[in-house]
Design a protein around this motif. Structure first.
Motif, PDB file in Angstrom:
ATOM      1  N   VAL A   3       2.218   4.906  50.812  1.00 55.15           N
ATOM      2  CA  VAL A   3       2.641   3.846  49.908  1.00 55.15           C
ATOM      3  C   VAL A   3       1.844   4.032  48.632  1.00 55.15           C
ATOM      4  O   VAL A   3       0.615   3.964  48.646  1.00 55.15           O
ATOM      5  CB  VAL A   3       2.392   2.445  50.504  1.00 55.15           C
ATOM      6  N   ASP A   4       2.536   4.304  47.547  1.00 53.62           N
ATOM      7  CA  ASP A   4       1.896   4.536  46.259  1.00 53.62           C
ATOM      8  C   ASP A   4       2.301   3.409  45.325  1.00 53.62           C
ATOM      9  O   ASP A   4       3.489   3.210  45.064  1.00 53.62           O
ATOM     10  CB  ASP A   4       2.339   5.889  45.701  1.00 53.62           C
ATOM     11  N   LEU A   5       1.323   2.649  44.834  1.00 59.14           N
ATOM     12  CA  LEU A   5       1.585   1.517  43.953  1.00 59.14           C
ATOM     13  C   LEU A   5       0.891   1.758  42.617  1.00 59.14           C
ATOM     14  O   LEU A   5      -0.310   2.007  42.571  1.00 59.14           O
ATOM     15  CB  LEU A   5       1.066   0.223  44.581  1.00 59.14           C
ATOM     16  N   ILE A  33       6.936   4.649  57.573  1.00 57.14           N
ATOM     17  CA  ILE A  33       6.857   3.246  57.173  1.00 57.14           C
ATOM     18  C   ILE A  33       8.077   2.828  56.360  1.00 57.14           C
ATOM     19  O   ILE A  33       8.457   1.662  56.351  1.00 57.14           O
ATOM     20  CB  ILE A  33       5.550   2.949  56.403  1.00 57.14           C
ATOM     21  N   ALA A  34       8.727   3.788  55.689  1.00 52.83           N
ATOM     22  CA  ALA A  34       9.904   3.461  54.883  1.00 52.83           C
ATOM     23  C   ALA A  34      11.052   2.937  55.748  1.00 52.83           C
ATOM     24  O   ALA A  34      11.907   2.195  55.271  1.00 52.83           O
ATOM     25  CB  ALA A  34      10.358   4.687  54.097  1.00 52.83           C
ATOM     26  N   ALA A  35      11.067   3.289  57.018  1.00 49.10           N
ATOM     27  CA  ALA A  35      12.133   2.849  57.924  1.00 49.10           C
ATOM     28  C   ALA A  35      11.737   1.604  58.718  1.00 49.10           C
ATOM     29  O   ALA A  35      12.487   1.143  59.562  1.00 49.10           O
ATOM     30  CB  ALA A  35      12.478   3.977  58.890  1.00 49.10           C
ATOM     31  N   LEU A  42       9.688  -5.006  53.813  1.00 54.34           N
ATOM     32  CA  LEU A  42       8.548  -4.492  53.055  1.00 54.34           C
ATOM     33  C   LEU A  42       8.441  -5.161  51.692  1.00 54.34           C
ATOM     34  O   LEU A  42       7.348  -5.440  51.211  1.00 54.34           O
ATOM     35  CB  LEU A  42       8.645  -2.977  52.894  1.00 54.34           C
ATOM     36  N   GLU A  43       9.576  -5.447  51.085  1.00 57.94           N
ATOM     37  CA  GLU A  43       9.548  -6.120  49.783  1.00 57.94           C
ATOM     38  C   GLU A  43       8.921  -7.504  49.899  1.00 57.94           C
ATOM     39  O   GLU A  43       8.110  -7.904  49.069  1.00 57.94           O
ATOM     40  CB  GLU A  43      10.954  -6.227  49.206  1.00 57.94           C
TER      41      GLU A  43
END
Length: 70
Positions: A3-5, A33-35, A42-43
Protein backbone atom coordinates in the motif's frame (compact mmCIF):
# COMPACT_ATOMS: atom_id res chain seq x y z
CA UNK A 1 1.04 -6.78 -0.67
CA UNK A 2 1.94 -3.12 -0.93
CA UNK A 3 0.00 0.00 0.00
CA UNK A 4 1.67 3.18 -1.20
CA UNK A 5 0.16 6.48 -0.01
CA UNK A 6 1.38 9.85 -1.23
CA UNK A 7 -0.15 12.89 0.44
CA UNK A 8 0.28 16.63 0.38
CA UNK A 9 -1.09 19.40 2.56
CA UNK A 10 -1.23 23.13 2.02
CA UNK A 11 -2.21 25.44 4.88
CA UNK A 12 -3.73 28.83 4.11
CA UNK A 13 -4.80 31.60 6.45
CA UNK A 14 -8.56 31.49 6.56
CA UNK A 15 -9.08 34.90 8.14
CA UNK A 16 -11.96 34.77 10.59
CA UNK A 17 -12.49 31.03 10.02
CA UNK A 18 -8.97 30.01 11.11
CA UNK A 19 -6.64 27.89 9.00
CA UNK A 20 -7.82 26.24 5.79
CA UNK A 21 -6.21 22.85 5.11
CA UNK A 22 -6.06 21.70 1.50
CA UNK A 23 -5.35 17.97 1.42
CA UNK A 24 -4.67 15.67 -1.51
CA UNK A 25 -3.78 12.00 -1.53
CA UNK A 26 -3.24 9.14 -3.92
CA UNK A 27 -3.18 5.48 -2.93
CA UNK A 28 -1.86 2.55 -4.92
CA UNK A 29 -2.76 -0.91 -3.61
CA UNK A 30 -1.29 -4.09 -5.07
CA UNK A 31 -0.97 -7.74 -4.14
CA UNK A 32 -3.33 -9.92 -2.14
CA UNK A 33 -4.63 -7.03 -0.04
CA UNK A 34 -6.13 -5.47 -3.19
CA UNK A 35 -8.64 -8.34 -3.32
CA UNK A 36 -9.54 -8.08 0.39
CA UNK A 37 -13.22 -7.80 1.20
CA UNK A 38 -16.08 -6.33 -0.77
CA UNK A 39 -15.62 -3.37 -3.08
CA UNK A 40 -15.18 -0.17 -1.10
CA UNK A 41 -14.09 -1.81 2.17
CA UNK A 42 -10.51 -0.59 1.86
CA UNK A 43 -11.75 2.87 0.93
CA UNK A 44 -13.87 3.07 4.08
CA UNK A 45 -10.96 1.89 6.24
CA UNK A 46 -8.60 4.37 4.59
CA UNK A 47 -11.07 7.24 4.96
CA UNK A 48 -11.46 6.51 8.68
CA UNK A 49 -7.68 6.56 9.16
CA UNK A 50 -7.34 9.75 7.13
CA UNK A 51 -10.13 11.42 9.11
CA UNK A 52 -8.34 10.49 12.35
CA UNK A 53 -5.06 11.88 11.00
CA UNK A 54 -6.65 15.16 9.86
CA UNK A 55 -8.45 15.54 13.20
CA UNK A 56 -5.07 15.22 14.93
CA UNK A 57 -3.68 18.01 12.76
CA UNK A 58 -6.73 20.17 13.53
CA UNK A 59 -6.30 19.65 17.27
CA UNK A 60 -2.60 20.48 17.03
CA UNK A 61 -3.28 23.68 15.12
CA UNK A 62 -5.98 24.70 17.61
CA UNK A 63 -3.66 24.00 20.56
CA UNK A 64 -0.91 26.05 18.94
CA UNK A 65 -3.31 28.94 18.27
CA UNK A 66 -4.60 28.79 21.87
CA UNK A 67 -1.01 29.00 23.12
CA UNK A 68 -0.38 32.14 21.07
CA UNK A 69 -3.56 33.75 22.38
CA UNK A 70 -2.72 33.04 26.03
Amino acid sequence: SVVDLVTSFRLDAGGAVGTVVHWQGEVTISGKIAAFGPQGLLERLARRNIDTFVEGIRKGLNAQAAGRDA
